[in-house]
Motif scaffolding. Structure first.
Motif, PDB file in Angstrom:
ATOM      1  N   LYS A  73       0.858  -1.193   0.000  1.00 43.17           N
ATOM      2  CA  LYS A  73       0.000   0.000   0.000  1.00 43.17           C
ATOM      3  C   LYS A  73       0.890   1.237   0.000  1.00 43.17           C
ATOM      4  N   LEU A  74       0.850   1.962  -1.079  1.00 40.41           N
ATOM      5  CA  LEU A  74       1.635   3.205  -1.157  1.00 40.41           C
ATOM      6  C   LEU A  74       0.880   4.300  -0.412  1.00 40.41           C
ATOM      7  N   LYS A  75       1.647   5.153   0.287  1.00 38.83           N
ATOM      8  CA  LYS A  75       0.998   6.260   1.006  1.00 38.83           C
ATOM      9  C   LYS A  75       0.777   7.412   0.033  1.00 38.83           C
ATOM     10  N   LYS A  76      -0.256   8.207   0.330  1.00 41.24           N
ATOM     11  CA  LYS A  76      -0.539   9.345  -0.557  1.00 41.24           C
ATOM     12  C   LYS A  76      -0.364  10.644   0.211  1.00 41.24           C
ATOM     13  N   SER A  77       0.229  11.625  -0.463  1.00 41.71           N
ATOM     14  CA  SER A  77       0.276  12.944   0.173  1.00 41.71           C
ATOM     15  C   SER A  77       0.293  14.016  -0.910  1.00 41.71           C
ATOM     16  N   THR A  78      -0.048  15.229  -0.496  1.00 41.81           N
ATOM     17  CA  THR A  78       0.065  16.376  -1.409  1.00 41.81           C
ATOM     18  C   THR A  78       0.975  17.385  -0.714  1.00 41.81           C
ATOM     19  N   PRO A  79       2.285  17.242  -0.923  1.00 43.31           N
ATOM     20  CA  PRO A  79       3.217  18.110  -0.190  1.00 43.31           C
ATOM     21  C   PRO A  79       2.988  19.575  -0.523  1.00 43.31           C
ATOM     22  N   LYS A  80       3.105  20.393   0.517  1.00 45.96           N
ATOM     23  CA  LYS A  80       2.889  21.846   0.348  1.00 45.96           C
ATOM     24  C   LYS A  80       4.199  22.515  -0.070  1.00 45.96           C
ATOM     25  N   LYS A  81       4.039  23.550  -0.866  1.00 47.36           N
ATOM     26  CA  LYS A  81       5.212  24.354  -1.213  1.00 47.36           C
ATOM     27  C   LYS A  81       5.367  25.441  -0.152  1.00 47.36           C
TER      28      LYS A  81
END
Ligand code: ACM
Length: 558
Positions: A73-81
């Protein structure tokens, strides 16, 4: 000496990994680097901050498929700039074992992608969802074939991909496959399998030949008899010579619900469906359904054809009700297929019934011609004008087989596409010189229903086994077109006619691996194409077909 030894070692290591890498179609640019990326449960997929919903969907689908096929299971993220000392930086989680980072790069073409794999980081760049989809397809081809086949493999304990750097985009916009279901009907699960295989090789147009003399395969609500009568015949086999009709009641068709399901399936894999309703020739099944206004001689008996060949029982193009019929069919096609093109056939349309019909004779005079082929063009002109009146989202471009060029095409204008099959290279050039777009689907060697070898085990089909994988691979698209015409060439397409092919496994057998050769012609720059290299890369695909449960020609595999 040490330096030479080191260089030799590097060469060995690099070619060692390169041999394991077998991406098909071959990418436009690729280099193999040292090391590999190891997948663990602590790998994070970093979604781009401003990505549209479809890019997120493509990525979610990959993550889900990856979990199903590898168990990871790959983790998901939306890294912030963030801004740090005046510079924009992205914060990535330090706890991760590795990152898969997606970038939206609007300077790239719709289907283009970049994929770079390093030991701790995979970077993917594309501008559109299709580009991301193709990057993931390539990533899957860097892994064991069960991932592409969509089935788990519990024997494999460690999942990794070799370090590579790829810049890739297709040579042609159109990379198609046509299946004739008029002669034989296979059903939607078979079509989905074909769509999966096409998507594995980055093909993007499924041309669905849905009507024939021998069967009408799509529900049209306004004309129910097309499927009550036209979808059935009294023989499974299409009779020819010594092979007589077998008397079996045979047939089938797709309901609107089936079509919508297949359309959604194809869309998710970036394949546009091009429905073909072949009119006014190859239409005996339609004529048998509504002889009262479609036939030139309603007083005679008309039945869905049991035989192979070219039927003379064509639609009476001089009857206004026949023209209205074609417009109504097109209206339903537009509602069902939310894509850019509709194919109206146009091949092999005998004119003898028109020549003997007084209404057709009168109409020919009225349009000021003596060539009966022009009646066919007059018919298409009315259909084209009908589409032109529709709002923008219902506009469709029309495709025809190249026989249409045998008439005066001026009334049709040049904003049509010619699919070149017979004398394909010259026909395509003729179309391009008339300012039309064209697609190359040369009968020889791209009719991949023809026998693919001279082996005794080859199933019954057309040809003598001369259209081998090698011959298909070595066809050079656009070989006779000067630079001034090349923008008219949209691409390539393999066609599969099914007169002799009753069972879906035989379609698979004859289709593979020749379809893959056509996929590479559509994608890879000509100067990067080499049959021996292709054959080497092809070897790994055997496993994919076995896992996927599709038959294939075995003679080119070791
Ligand atoms: C064709 O092969 N009749 C298009």
């Amino acid at each position: 000496m040490k330096k030479i030894l080191f260089a030799l070692l590097c060469l060995f290591v690099f070619t060692g990994s390169a041999q394991e890498i077998s991406i098909i179609p071959r990418p436009a640019e690729m280099s193999v680097n040292e090391g590999e990326f190891l997948f663990t449960g602590r790998v994070v997929v970093c979604y781009p901050e401003l990505a549209d919903k479809e890019i997120k969907n493509v990525t979610d689908n990959f993550v889900e498929e990856f979990k199903r096929t590898t168990g990871i299971k790959l983790k998901k993220s939306t890294p912030k700039k963030e801004r740090l000392q005046g510079l924009e930086v992205t914060k990535y989680s330090k706890k991760a074992d590795g990152h898969i980072v997606l970038h939206v790069d609007d300077s790239m073409n719709d289907e283009e992608y970049k994929l770079s794999v390093a030991p701790k980081r995979i970077e993917i760049a594309a501008s559109k969802p299709a580009g991301f989809f193709y990057a993931f397809q390539t990533l899957k081809q860097l892994m064991p074939r069960n991932v592409m086949a969509g089935v788990p493999d519990n024997e494999i304990k460690e999942w990794s991909v070799p370090a590579v750097s790829i810049m890739d985009k297709p040579r042609f916009d159109w990379r198609g496959f046509m299946l004739d279901e008029g002669r034989h009907f296979y059903g939607k699960e078979e079509i989905k399998k074909i769509i999966d295989v096409m998507a594995a090789y980055k093909m993007n147009r499924f041309h669905w030949h849905l009507t024939e003399d021998q069967g009408w395969r799509i529900e049209i609500k306004k004309y129910p008899k097309l499927t009550e009568i036209g979808a059935w015949r009294d023989s499974k086999v299409c009779a020819w010579g010594e092979v007589k009709p077998d008397g079996q009641r045979y047939g089938g068709y797709y309901t609107h619900k089936d079509i919508k399901e297949v359309v959604a399936y194809a869309k998710e894999r970036f394949i546009e469906i091009v429905p073909e309703v072949d009119i006014p020739g190859h239409s005996q099944a339609a004529v048998a359904s509504y002889p009262e206004f479609l036939s030139c001689d309603p007083e005679n008996k008309h039945e869905v054809w049991l035989w192979q060949g070219v039927s003379a029982d064509v639609i009476n193009v001089s009857n206004p009700l026949a023209v209205q019929f074609a417009k109504d069919v097109i209206d339903e096609l537009i509602e069902l297929f939310p894509f850019g093109y509709i194919h109206l056939g146009g091949d092999e349309c005998p004119t003898q019934k028109w020549e003997r019909n007084s209404d057709c004779q009168a109409l020919l005079k009225e349009i000021g011609s003596t060539n009966y082929r022009d009646l066919q063009i007059h018919f298409y002109k009315q259909l084209k004008e009908h589409i032109a009146q529709k709002p923008a989202d219902k506009q469709r471009k029309l495709i025809f087989w190249n026989e249409v060029l045998h008439g005066n095409t001026e009334p049709l204008g040049n904003d049509i596409t010619i699919m070149a099959w017979i004398g394909a290279d010259n026909a395509a050039k003729d179309a391009a010189m008339r300012g039309m777009n064209t697609i190359l689907s040369p009968q020889i060697p791209y009719y991949i229903n023809r026998k693919q070898s001279k082996l005794e085990t080859e199933p019954r089909s057309q040809g003598y086994g001369d259209e081998t994988v090698e011959r298909v691979y070595n066809y050079k698209p656009m070989n006779n077109a000067g630079p001034e015409l090349q923008s008219k060439y949209m691409g390539v397409q393999a066609n599969f006619w099914t007169e002799w092919v009753e069972e879906p496994e035989v379609v698979q057998y004859l289709m593979l691996p020749r379809l893959v050769a056509v996929a590479e012609a559509g994608w890879t720059p000509q100067e990067k194409r080499d049959y021996e290299d292709f054959l080497k890369r092809l070897q790994g695909e055997k496993k994919y077909y076995q896992l996927k449960g599709v038959d294939f020609g075995k003679h080119v595999f070791k």
